[in-house]
Enzyme design. Structure first.
Site, PDB file in Angstrom:
ATOM      1  NE  ARG A 215      13.736 -18.735  26.005  1.00 28.00           N
ATOM      2  CZ  ARG A 215      13.579 -18.046  24.824  1.00 28.00           C
ATOM      3  NH1 ARG A 215      14.399 -18.200  23.572  1.00 28.00           N
ATOM      4  NH2 ARG A 215      12.846 -16.802  25.086  1.00 28.00           N
TER       5      ARG A 215
ATOM      6  CG  ASP B 164      11.974 -17.608  11.802  1.00 31.30           C
ATOM      7  OD1 ASP B 164      11.493 -16.531  12.154  1.00 31.30           O
ATOM      8  OD2 ASP B 164      12.700 -18.445  12.378  1.00 31.30           O
TER       9      ASP B 164
END
Ligand SMILES: C[S@@+](CC[C@H](N)C(=O)[O-])C[C@H]1O[C@@H](n2cnc3c(N)ncnc32)[C@H](O)[C@@H]1O
Length: 291
Positions: free
Chosen positions: A48, A161
């Site tokens: 990532r 979130d």
């Protein structure tokens, strides 16, 4: 330069995440968002960060780590680092029993509590790690269905979130068709619209559903949450599993402080909260009521 063959791609040693950098990153991530980073996650993190390095026009993961640790870019990069690391898998009607519980008995039971949520005031629902929005929009469909039958029923859905990227996607409310596979044909006809472009099979939520959900940024690791303390339903699913036990307990205690008496807390099916000292009692698998 020496290269390592990994699968079909060639990875230079500079594009590898060293043990030392991984340990530093794992500490930062756990401190900031609670997510444990055991050594087995090193390859995932490396992959990532490689993508993130490319996005910044940096030639390698090593250069990315130098950029954040030695050039002092960590503070400004933290949001992107967290966006890159978090796992955002979600679906409409994921762990469908939770939604069935609400439609078959949960909402009805809540409306009969002494403070009459849904009638004397809107029923308050919070999806506390909402990812790209499938969870709160599923809740919106379930509550809109209830409101079709109970004309004076009112509700509000809040969805939060830590990851800014998923919140932006949630507000867009456009999804690959396969994410909505579990939506029944009835609900799909009322609340989803298919794109006309067959090369790009996406679905979009109708405005009525989109209007029902208010999105915001919230880190569950924060010492307190700027949310109402009389929520009737809190979903905190498929995130506790990434936290260690003390973090789970601290997050769940704070969430319980935001639940009204008799309100429901939902956790993921693979998340167990038994053994934690919390003011809730079990009503069904992975569903708890505030005592
Ligand atoms: C696997 S998804 C679960 C989404 C949804 N609840 C579901 O079950 O389908 C986990 C979400 O938790 C979010 N997350 C991770 N750490 C967090 C934190 N400290 N505070 C708030 N959200 C967090 C991630 O960004 C991600 O979107």
């Amino acid at each position: 330069m020496r290269t390592i063959v990994k699968g079909a791609s060639l990875v230079s040693p500079d594009d590898r995440l060293s043990q030392q950098d991984f340990t530093r990153l794992a500490d930062i991530i756990q401190n900031h968002c609670g997510i444990r980073m055991p050594p087995a996650k090193r390859t995932m993190v490396e992959g990532r960060l490689r993508k993130r390095a490319r996005a910044l026009n940096l030639p390698s993961v090593h250069e990315y780590c130098r950029h954040i640790f030695d050039d002092g870019a960590l503070d400004e990069e933290l949001v992107n680092l967290i966006d890159a690391i978090t796992t955002n898998k979600t679906d409409f009607f994921r762990e469908e029993q939770h939604f069935r519980f609400l439609s078959s008995s949960g909402i009805q039971a809540l409306t009969q509590l002494p403070h009459r949520p849904g009638r004397d005031r809107p029923m308050k629902v919070w999806s506390a790690a909402c990812s790209t929005g499938a969870e709160p929009y599923t809740l919106a469909m379930v509550f809109l269905e209830w409101a079709r039958l109970q004309r004076d029923f009112r509700f509000e859905i809040f969805a939060t979130d830590i990851c800014t990227d998923v919140l932006a996607r949630a507000k867009r409310a456009v999804y690959p068709e396969e994410m909505a596979r579990a939506v029944s044909p009835d609900l799909a006809a009322r609340y989803l619209r298919r794109s006309r472009n067959r090369d790009d099979p996406t679905i979009r939520l109708v405005p009525e559903v989109r209007r029902s959900v208010h999105f915001g940024h919230l880190n569950l690791m924060d010492p307190s949450y700027p949310m109402a303390t009389d929520m009737d339903v809190i979903f905190c699913r498929n995130i506790l599993i990434y936290f260690d036990k003390p973090t789970q307990l601290s997050v769940l205690k704070k969430l319980c402080d935001h639940l009204s008496c008799g309100g429901y807390l939902f956790v993921g099916h693979s998340e167990t909260i038994s053994g934690l000292d919390l003011p809730v009692s079990a009503v069904a698998p992975s569903i708890f009521a505030r005592t």
